[in-house]
Design an enzyme around this catalytic site. Structure first.
Site, short mmCIF file in Angstrom:
data_model
loop_
_atom_site.label_atom_id
_atom_site.label_comp_id
_atom_site.label_asym_id
_atom_site.label_seq_id
_atom_site.Cartn_x
_atom_site.Cartn_y
_atom_site.Cartn_z
N ASP A 73 22.34 -14.34 13.32
CA ASP A 73 23.55 -15.10 13.65
C ASP A 73 24.83 -14.28 13.61
O ASP A 73 25.88 -14.79 13.97
CB ASP A 73 23.71 -16.30 12.70
CG ASP A 73 24.04 -15.87 11.29
OD1 ASP A 73 25.07 -16.33 10.76
OD2 ASP A 73 23.27 -15.07 10.72
N ASP A 102 16.48 -13.99 10.00
CA ASP A 102 17.51 -13.85 8.98
C ASP A 102 17.55 -15.17 8.21
O ASP A 102 17.05 -16.19 8.70
CB ASP A 102 18.85 -13.55 9.66
CG ASP A 102 20.02 -13.63 8.70
OD1 ASP A 102 19.98 -12.97 7.66
OD2 ASP A 102 20.97 -14.37 9.00
N MET A 103 18.15 -15.18 7.03
CA MET A 103 18.21 -16.42 6.25
C MET A 103 19.55 -17.13 6.40
O MET A 103 19.65 -18.18 7.05
CB MET A 103 17.93 -16.13 4.77
CG MET A 103 17.85 -17.38 3.89
SD MET A 103 17.41 -17.01 2.16
CE MET A 103 18.92 -16.21 1.57
#
Length: 200
Positions: free
Chosen positions: A170, A14-15
């Site tokens: 996250d 994920d970014m």
């Protein structure tokens, strides 16, 4: 924690909140939007919507708070506030170091709920694009996290099956997407790789 990636051929990051410490900026943009439109700002709840596109979060705000605000207006406001501060984005050292270590060893992808323009800006600002094989953003899929489509498309684009990949995420939304995709997941908590969650 000990991270063991030997059994995987592909790593999907994920970014926001996983590779880059942009979540405080997104939350600030939502806080300013909440003040502008007079709705409740719930920081923890908003954090956990990470991975959901901005318009989708605006719709969720209406549902959660039983409001009838214009989702498009909320989304435009949030993006405008974010664009004013997005240059402050920074790398998360632990996951960035891992990304660097994996160069040439694994297929590497980014699967993000951010729109194409935001994704491009952040990845170019932090010079991350040359380090990954594939990027999938919100414009590339119709169904977004917690649906599995983002991660399934990332796996497809790097030529691997879901069980050959592991996700780094996250948020609860991102974890749900990884599990729905049939992928193991490492959770990043407070900018540290903190927990391993196997696929269901």
């Amino acid at each position: 924690m000990q991270v063991n990636l030997e059994t995987y051929k592909g790593i999907i990051f994920d970014m926001d909140g996983t590779l880059v410490n942009s979540m405080p900026l997104h939350l600030k943009a939502w806080q300013l939007t909440a003040e502008k439109f007079d709705f409740e700002y719930d920081e923890e709840w908003l954090y956990n919507q990470g991975g959901t596109p901005t318009y989708g979060i605006a719709e969720l705000i209406n549902a959660k708070q039983q409001r009838n605000l214009d989702p498009s207006a909320l989304a435009v406001s949030k993006r405008e506030f974010f664009d004013q501060i997005r240059h402050q984005v920074a790398l998360i050292p632990e996951t960035f170091a891992l990304l660097q270590q994996l160069q040439g060893q694994k297929k590497l992808a980014i699967g993000t709920g951010a729109d194409a323009s935001t994704t491009e800006f952040i990845l170019n600002t932090l010079d991350l694009l040359p380090l990954v094989d594939v990027v999938v953003n919100a414009n590339d899929v119709e169904r977004h996290k917690p649906e599995p489509d983002t991660f399934l498309l990332a796996a497809q684009k790097i030529g691997l099956t879901p069980d050959q990949c592991v996700v780094f995420e996250d948020t609860k939304t991102g974890l749900a997407a990884a599990q729905a995709a049939g992928m193991d997941c490492y959770l990043v908590i407070n900018n540290k790789i903190a927990r391993f969650v196997p696929k269901p």
